[in-house]
Scaffold this motif. Sequence first.
Motif, mmCIF file in Angstrom:
data_model
loop_
_atom_site.group_PDB
_atom_site.id
_atom_site.type_symbol
_atom_site.label_atom_id
_atom_site.label_comp_id
_atom_site.label_asym_id
_atom_site.label_seq_id
_atom_site.Cartn_x
_atom_site.Cartn_y
_atom_site.Cartn_z
ATOM 1 N N LEU A 41 42.566 68.467 30.436
ATOM 2 C CA LEU A 41 43.613 68.275 29.299
ATOM 3 C C LEU A 41 42.896 67.922 27.948
ATOM 4 C CD1 LEU A 41 46.483 68.027 28.072
ATOM 5 C CD2 LEU A 41 46.471 65.666 29.182
ATOM 6 N N GLU A 42 41.982 66.989 28.108
ATOM 7 C CA GLU A 42 40.991 66.932 26.738
ATOM 8 C C GLU A 42 40.330 67.899 26.234
ATOM 9 O OE1 GLU A 42 39.943 61.903 27.557
ATOM 10 O OE2 GLU A 42 38.508 63.907 28.584
ATOM 11 N N LEU A 59 41.198 69.970 22.746
ATOM 12 C CA LEU A 59 40.217 69.985 21.667
ATOM 13 C C LEU A 59 40.281 71.505 21.310
ATOM 14 C CD1 LEU A 59 37.160 68.054 23.294
ATOM 15 C CD2 LEU A 59 38.436 67.278 21.057
ATOM 16 N N ALA A 60 40.451 72.500 22.209
ATOM 17 C CA ALA A 60 40.299 73.862 21.869
ATOM 18 C C ALA A 60 41.545 74.270 21.114
ATOM 19 C CB ALA A 60 40.349 74.750 23.207
ATOM 20 N N ALA A 61 42.559 73.760 21.324
ATOM 21 C CA ALA A 61 43.894 73.936 20.422
ATOM 22 C C ALA A 61 43.651 73.441 19.093
ATOM 23 C CB ALA A 61 45.108 73.148 21.096
ATOM 24 N N VAL A 62 42.968 72.220 18.765
ATOM 25 C CA VAL A 62 42.846 71.896 17.574
ATOM 26 C C VAL A 62 41.757 72.501 16.892
ATOM 27 C CG1 VAL A 62 41.794 69.792 16.226
ATOM 28 C CG2 VAL A 62 43.516 69.208 18.325
ATOM 29 N N ALA A 63 40.880 72.900 17.566
ATOM 30 C CA ALA A 63 39.954 73.776 16.819
ATOM 31 C C ALA A 63 40.462 75.326 16.377
ATOM 32 C CB ALA A 63 38.600 74.255 18.076
ATOM 33 N N LYS A 64 41.368 75.755 17.346
ATOM 34 C CA LYS A 64 42.048 77.071 16.983
ATOM 35 C C LYS A 64 42.703 77.091 15.774
ATOM 36 C CE LYS A 64 45.977 79.961 18.679
ATOM 37 N NZ LYS A 64 46.918 80.007 19.449
ATOM 38 N N VAL A 103 38.013 63.641 17.286
ATOM 39 C CA VAL A 103 39.291 64.437 16.606
ATOM 40 C C VAL A 103 39.594 63.382 15.403
ATOM 41 C CG1 VAL A 103 41.580 64.800 16.583
ATOM 42 C CG2 VAL A 103 40.180 65.507 18.432
ATOM 43 N N LEU A 104 39.912 64.040 14.131
ATOM 44 C CA LEU A 104 40.293 63.154 13.182
ATOM 45 C C LEU A 104 41.411 63.204 12.754
ATOM 46 C CD1 LEU A 104 39.649 61.193 10.680
ATOM 47 C CD2 LEU A 104 38.866 63.150 9.363
ATOM 48 N N GLY A 105 42.355 62.180 12.729
ATOM 49 C CA GLY A 105 43.684 62.137 12.626
ATOM 50 C C GLY A 105 44.013 61.749 11.455
ATOM 51 N N GLU A 106 44.816 62.650 10.378
ATOM 52 C CA GLU A 106 45.270 61.882 9.073
ATOM 53 C C GLU A 106 46.850 62.001 9.078
ATOM 54 O OE1 GLU A 106 42.912 63.633 5.573
ATOM 55 O OE2 GLU A 106 42.504 65.011 7.081
ATOM 56 N N GLU A 119 31.235 66.234 16.080
ATOM 57 C CA GLU A 119 30.781 65.873 17.352
ATOM 58 C C GLU A 119 32.070 66.392 18.289
ATOM 59 O OE1 GLU A 119 29.075 63.781 20.740
ATOM 60 O OE2 GLU A 119 28.490 64.382 18.643
ATOM 61 N N GLY A 120 33.077 66.548 17.843
ATOM 62 C CA GLY A 120 34.137 67.220 18.959
ATOM 63 C C GLY A 120 34.000 68.639 19.037
ATOM 64 N N ARG A 121 33.332 69.301 17.863
ATOM 65 C CA ARG A 121 32.786 70.689 18.153
ATOM 66 C C ARG A 121 31.905 70.830 19.367
ATOM 67 N NH1 ARG A 121 35.453 74.419 15.455
ATOM 68 N NH2 ARG A 121 36.149 73.323 13.586
ATOM 69 N N ARG A 122 30.774 69.960 19.013
ATOM 70 C CA ARG A 122 29.629 69.927 19.965
ATOM 71 C C ARG A 122 30.137 69.710 21.533
ATOM 72 N NH1 ARG A 122 26.628 67.068 22.883
ATOM 73 N NH2 ARG A 122 27.807 65.193 22.588
ATOM 74 N N VAL A 123 31.041 68.707 21.526
ATOM 75 C CA VAL A 123 31.321 68.442 22.874
ATOM 76 C C VAL A 123 32.454 69.693 23.436
ATOM 77 C CG1 VAL A 123 33.103 66.888 24.295
ATOM 78 C CG2 VAL A 123 31.479 66.036 22.720
ATOM 79 N N LEU A 124 33.412 70.412 22.788
ATOM 80 C CA LEU A 124 33.920 71.511 23.098
ATOM 81 C C LEU A 124 32.940 72.609 23.342
ATOM 82 C CD1 LEU A 124 36.636 73.049 23.582
ATOM 83 C CD2 LEU A 124 36.738 73.379 21.150
ATOM 84 N N LEU A 125 31.839 72.868 22.850
ATOM 85 C CA LEU A 125 30.914 73.854 23.195
ATOM 86 C C LEU A 125 30.536 73.511 24.460
ATOM 87 C CD1 LEU A 125 29.508 74.899 19.675
ATOM 88 C CD2 LEU A 125 31.090 76.307 21.099
ATOM 89 N N GLN A 126 30.182 72.095 24.659
ATOM 90 C CA GLN A 126 29.255 71.773 25.871
ATOM 91 C C GLN A 126 30.128 71.878 26.925
ATOM 92 O OE1 GLN A 126 28.697 67.564 25.844
ATOM 93 N NE2 GLN A 126 27.109 67.635 27.361
ATOM 94 N N ALA A 127 31.721 71.814 26.743
ATOM 95 C CA ALA A 127 32.573 71.762 27.974
ATOM 96 C C ALA A 127 32.532 73.435 28.544
ATOM 97 C CB ALA A 127 33.899 71.281 27.532
ATOM 98 N N GLN A 128 32.556 74.186 27.238
ATOM 99 C CA GLN A 128 32.772 75.624 27.605
ATOM 100 C C GLN A 128 31.475 75.936 28.534
ATOM 101 O OE1 GLN A 128 32.412 77.843 24.289
ATOM 102 N NE2 GLN A 128 33.218 79.964 25.455
#
Length: 108
Positions: free
Chosen positions: A14-15, A19-24, A64-67, A89-98
Amino acid sequence: MAGLAMKRYFHSMLETAILAAVAKYGRARRRDVQKDLAIIFDGEGPTKGSVDVTLARLRRRGLVLGELKVIQYAKGGNKLSFVNTLTPEGRRVLLQAQVQQARVWEGL
């Protein structure tokens, strides 16, 4: 947050999907994220509450940064909504998960 970023953390499906949806979207509202999750999870997406809790956890971890933004609708009216973006950091973690997911499937 620097100490937290150094720890190894294995993200849930789910996490990773959030992260992927936010990146999209780049700047994603929960509604956008939930729409994508329903597709990913075959029409039965997670509840609003579980998405909100997971987004809050990802914000606390600095992924993730929420405004809080005022969203104006074309038909008139507006409302407050969190707009979420990935941190570096979120981008790095998403790539690591992939990469980790690819290794799982390679091992089978």
